[in-house]
Design an enzyme around this catalytic site. Structure first.
Site, PDB file in Angstrom:
ATOM      1  N   ASP A 156      -7.885   1.496 100.793  1.00  0.00           N
ATOM      2  CA  ASP A 156      -8.873   2.723 101.264  1.00  0.00           C
ATOM      3  C   ASP A 156      -9.281   3.299 100.291  1.00  0.00           C
ATOM      4  O   ASP A 156      -8.710   3.468  99.352  1.00  0.00           O
ATOM      5  CB  ASP A 156      -8.076   3.766 102.075  1.00  0.00           C
ATOM      6  CG  ASP A 156      -8.795   4.928 102.663  1.00  0.00           C
ATOM      7  OD1 ASP A 156      -9.941   4.519 103.015  1.00  0.00           O
ATOM      8  OD2 ASP A 156      -8.268   5.892 102.649  1.00  0.00           O
ATOM      9  N   HIS A 203      -7.380   2.608 105.200  1.00  0.00           N
ATOM     10  CA  HIS A 203      -7.286   3.854 105.825  1.00  0.00           C
ATOM     11  C   HIS A 203      -6.294   4.019 107.155  1.00  0.00           C
ATOM     12  O   HIS A 203      -5.545   5.117 107.131  1.00  0.00           O
ATOM     13  CB  HIS A 203      -8.705   4.361 106.100  1.00  0.00           C
ATOM     14  CG  HIS A 203      -8.888   5.849 106.263  1.00  0.00           C
ATOM     15  ND1 HIS A 203      -8.875   6.830 105.262  1.00  0.00           N
ATOM     16  CD2 HIS A 203      -9.198   6.647 107.497  1.00  0.00           C
ATOM     17  CE1 HIS A 203      -8.989   7.816 105.753  1.00  0.00           C
ATOM     18  NE2 HIS A 203      -9.354   7.914 106.946  1.00  0.00           N
ATOM     19  N   SER A 214      -6.414  10.795 107.781  1.00  0.00           N
ATOM     20  CA  SER A 214      -7.835  11.266 107.123  1.00  0.00           C
ATOM     21  C   SER A 214      -7.793  12.718 107.257  1.00  0.00           C
ATOM     22  O   SER A 214      -7.275  13.300 106.509  1.00  0.00           O
ATOM     23  CB  SER A 214      -8.819  10.444 108.083  1.00  0.00           C
ATOM     24  OG  SER A 214     -10.037  10.767 107.819  1.00  0.00           O
TER      25      SER A 214
END
Length: 414
Positions: A336, A393, A155
């Site tokens: 994601d 993710h 991220s």
């Protein structure tokens, strides 16, 4: 006097522990002083295989400002938290073949402390603080001096990791043997990743044709241009938000932005209550050496200080480490939305470095795990991009076996 100095040195070392509270996993924890009044907390698990020879792997969660204990308990750490706040063994933990360290950074994140005026404001400061952290960690754990070292995360760590990697390369410290960076669903080049929201949403039928062509695509075209010219943040946010909110909705997201197959539950779209409650226990904090501190999933203060950092392009730092013979793996779960694989592939193709043309021409091939295609991979030299099938993710959460195979392959010296 010499005995006294030796005693002080010994007191500064971290000694491995085993505790039934943590399923007798061998670990150390520590705090490394940063600046005048700040520190960075770490939780280190020795390798389940060969702790004396296996490499050192640092893990960084993104945010910015989110604690790496989130990943420890829900993704790639040695255990997860049950509803009764006991722990469950994770056979796919990344310390199966590595000495694994979860780091609460920047200062002020998780169990780490930030002194007055010492929150970081940009990635240069992130890199400088992390270099100081590594020095302190190696002083407390000197067995890792010169050991092959990898920095990994996901991220917003797509900002952290390139900056950290570049700083470690520049320092050229003989005790820090940086071998590779692994960036999972990372936020690296906003200029090309912002428009990818629209393309990904349209491709996955999160919006219809009218929404895409009439609203989302034009909005992101303006958004991209404003980022490119480094326009004021409020103008960038205004244009980008038009596209984003058309896709996701106002208020609570229409879907889990980290896994489009799931609903959004909780502030982070996942229910982290068990982790919150476990890390609030006094016996746990005592065992971790952080009595008197309060853990938080994500720090608003850290996030706010880095608000002007969000749209900075970190691809140049990735290119820099590649040119200095550090290998880089970029991997993306295909479910994601937040840092999707379309944007990931876009920034890796656009990044300027000596291998750019070869990388762009490279074809995808099946990524095989246990005899099955678990994704597709392309690359050249020491740079690879991997799309992981049926993962959001948090790839280690959704595809733990594949993620373990991936990291073991990456850190292998063969």
């Amino acid at each position: 006097m010499n005995k006294f100095i030796l005693l002080l040195a010994v007191l500064g070392l971290a000694f491995c522990s085993q505790n039934p509270l943590f399923l007798n996993e061998t670990y150390t924890t520590g705090l490394v002083n940063i600046g005048k009044a700040s520190d960075i907390f770490y939780w280190h698990f020795v390798s389940r295989s060969d702790a004396q020879k296996d490499p050192l792997v640092f893990w960084l969660t993104g945010g910015p400002g989110c604690s790496s204990e989130l990943a420890l308990f829900t993704e790639n750490g040695p255990f997860s938290v049950n509803d009764d706040l006991s722990l469950k063994y994770n056979p796919y933990s990344w310390n199966n073949n590595a000495n694994l360290v979860f780091v609460d950074q920047p200062v002020g994140t998780g169990f780490s402390k930030a002194g007055m005026g010492e929150l970081v404001k940009n990635e240069e400061e992130v890199g400088e603080d992390f270099y100081q952290f590594v020095l302190g960690f190696l002083e407390q754990n000197p067995q890792y001096k010169g050991r092959p070292l990898f920095v990994t995360g996901e991220s917003y760590a797509g900002h952290y990791i390139p900056a950290i990697g570049a700083e470690l390369v520049r320092q050229a410290n003989k005790d820090i043997n940086l071998q590779g960076l692994a960036i999972g669903n990372g936020w690296v080049t906003p200029e090309v990743q912002q428009p990818a929201y629209g393309e990904y949403a349209h491709k996955n039928k999160l919006i219809n044709d009218l929404q895409y062509y009439a609203i989302v695509k034009p909005a992101y075209s303006v958004c991209e241009s404003l980022i490119a010219i480094k326009a004021p943040l409020f103008l960038i946010e205004l244009s980008c938000d038009i596209g984003y909110k058309t896709i996701v909705g106002l208020g609570k997201p229409k879907f889990n932005v980290y896994d489009i197959r799931k609903p959004c539950i909780g502030a982070l779209c996942y229910n982290m209550t068990n982790v919150d409650n476990f890390l609030a226990r006094e016996d746990v904090k005592t065992a971790l050496g952080v009595s008197g501190r309060e853990w938080q999933e994500c720090s608003y203060a850290v996030h706010q200080e880095l608000q002007h950092d969000e749209n900075v392009n970190l691809a140049n730092d990735v290119a820099f480490v590649l040119q200095n013979n550090v290998k880089v793996l970029v991997y993306s779960g295909d479910q994601d939305f937040a840092c999707n694989y379309i944007g990931g592939l876009a920034w890796t193709n656009k990044m300027k470095w000596s291998g750019q043309a070869d990388f762009q021409k490279a074809q995808f091939s099946d990524y095989i795990v246990e005899g099955k295609s678990a994704g597709e991979i392309k690359g050249t030299g020491n740079f690879n991009f991997l799309k992981v099938y049926q993962a959001g993710h948090m790839v280690p959460m959704d595809q733990p076996q594949v993620a373990l195979h991936m990291i073991n392959s990456f850190i292998s010296q063969n």
